[in-house]
Enzyme design. Structure first.
Site, mmCIF file in Angstrom:
data_model
loop_
_atom_site.group_PDB
_atom_site.id
_atom_site.type_symbol
_atom_site.label_atom_id
_atom_site.label_comp_id
_atom_site.label_asym_id
_atom_site.label_seq_id
_atom_site.Cartn_x
_atom_site.Cartn_y
_atom_site.Cartn_z
ATOM 1 C CB CYS A 175 31.859 35.345 36.095
ATOM 2 S SG CYS A 175 33.205 34.148 35.983
ATOM 3 C CG ASP A 178 26.291 45.723 40.664
ATOM 4 O OD1 ASP A 178 26.224 46.572 39.758
ATOM 5 O OD2 ASP A 178 25.474 45.660 41.601
ATOM 6 C CB THR A 253 28.634 32.082 33.855
ATOM 7 O OG1 THR A 253 28.793 32.945 32.718
ATOM 8 C CG2 THR A 253 30.017 31.623 34.319
ATOM 9 C CD GLU A 255 24.020 38.029 34.377
ATOM 10 O OE1 GLU A 255 24.112 38.763 33.376
ATOM 11 O OE2 GLU A 255 22.995 37.941 35.067
#
Length: 279
Positions: A175, A178, A253, A255
């Site tokens: 998920c 980077d 989530t 992000e």
């Protein structure tokens, strides 16, 4: 002139520096908060556990890991599921690079019979998720809630087969990993041909690998590597309709919520693990 000289002299004085503890840990206000709140039933405050988003997966992070899956002791992670040191269940779901734990925390009450682990390389972020889960367990103690999730500080790019048996996992999540934008950093991305083979090793046939990102270039990178791997087949949008995990991945989530607030795009690609070919 006197005021100017005073300023110049002050600028030459050595600045006080923060005292560092072990890797990734400070011994100031944040460290004091983290020590004093251990065992607190209230949820931890994220601001005291923040750490830079980027971690070098090739560095020596002084991680502890078992030599093989048989030597991994899961009882401390899922004590309610272990009796006399044994458990009827195995970890089936892994969130690789779990961040602050939003995915597994959201999935815990939805998949109460499934053991799920978040893998995170950053020390302070891992500690936050640990404290978050412990607080949630205390808050839902009478319901035995959140006993099916835990977090582990680990480098999945190096040691994934040390923790999981072949075919052990039914779901793997990536998920908002980077993106490592620079070309010379692409080797640090969580998906590569070699790593795709390792994910195929620990994921059982019929299992699903989920990916989501807000970076289109990374989406194409991950999709291409799994499309090219003979043991993965991309699932269509129709096949993903009604998949609870996709909705949680998109909306629950940290992000995912941030991307929604910023009206950003979310690129999703999910892959089914195929049966091994007959040799």
């Amino acid at each position: 002139m006197e005021e100017l000289e005073t300023i110049q002299q002050a600028s030459k004085q050595p600045r006080p520096h923060k005292v560092k503890g072990k890797e990734g840990e400070r011994t100031g206000e944040k460290h004091k908060y983290r020590v004093e709140r251990k065992g607190n039933i209230k949820l931890p405050k994220k601001k005291f556990y923040r750490q830079r988003a980027h971690a070098n997966p090739f560095s020596d992070h002084q991680l502890q890991y078992p030599p093989c899956p048989e030597d991994m002791d899961w009882s401390s992670h899922f004590p309610a599921h272990f009796t006399d040191g044994a458990s009827q269940h195995k970890v089936e779901v892994a969130d690789i690079g779990c961040g602050f734990g939003g995915l597994i925390v959201s999935l815990a009450p939805r998949l109460p019979a499934t053991l799920m682990i978040g893998l995170e390389i950053r020390l302070q972020v891992t500690e936050y998720v640990e404290e978050r889960i412990q607080a949630l367990r205390q808050q839902r103690e009478t319901e035995n809630g959140y006993q099916n999730i835990s977090v582990l500080r680990a480098n999945a790019m190096k040691f994934l087969p040390n923790f999981f048996h072949k075919y052990q996992l039914s779901k793997i999540f990536f998920c908002f990993p980077d993106p490592h934008f620079k070309a010379r950093k692409h080797k640090a991305r969580i998906v590569s041909p070699a790593l795709a083979a390792e994910y195929a090793y620990v994921l059982k046939p019929g299992g699903v690998l989920y990916t989501i990102t807000d970076v289109e270039d990374l989406y194409k990178w991950m999709a291409r590597h799994f499309d090219e791997h003979p043991l993965f087949m991309r699932l269509t949008n129709e096949e993903l309709e009604g998949d609870l995990c996709v909705e949680v991945m998109k909306n629950d989530t940290e992000e995912g919520k941030k991307v929604s607030r910023n009206n950003g795009s979310k690129f999703i690609a999910c892959f089914k693990r195929l049966e091994d070919p007959e040799w």
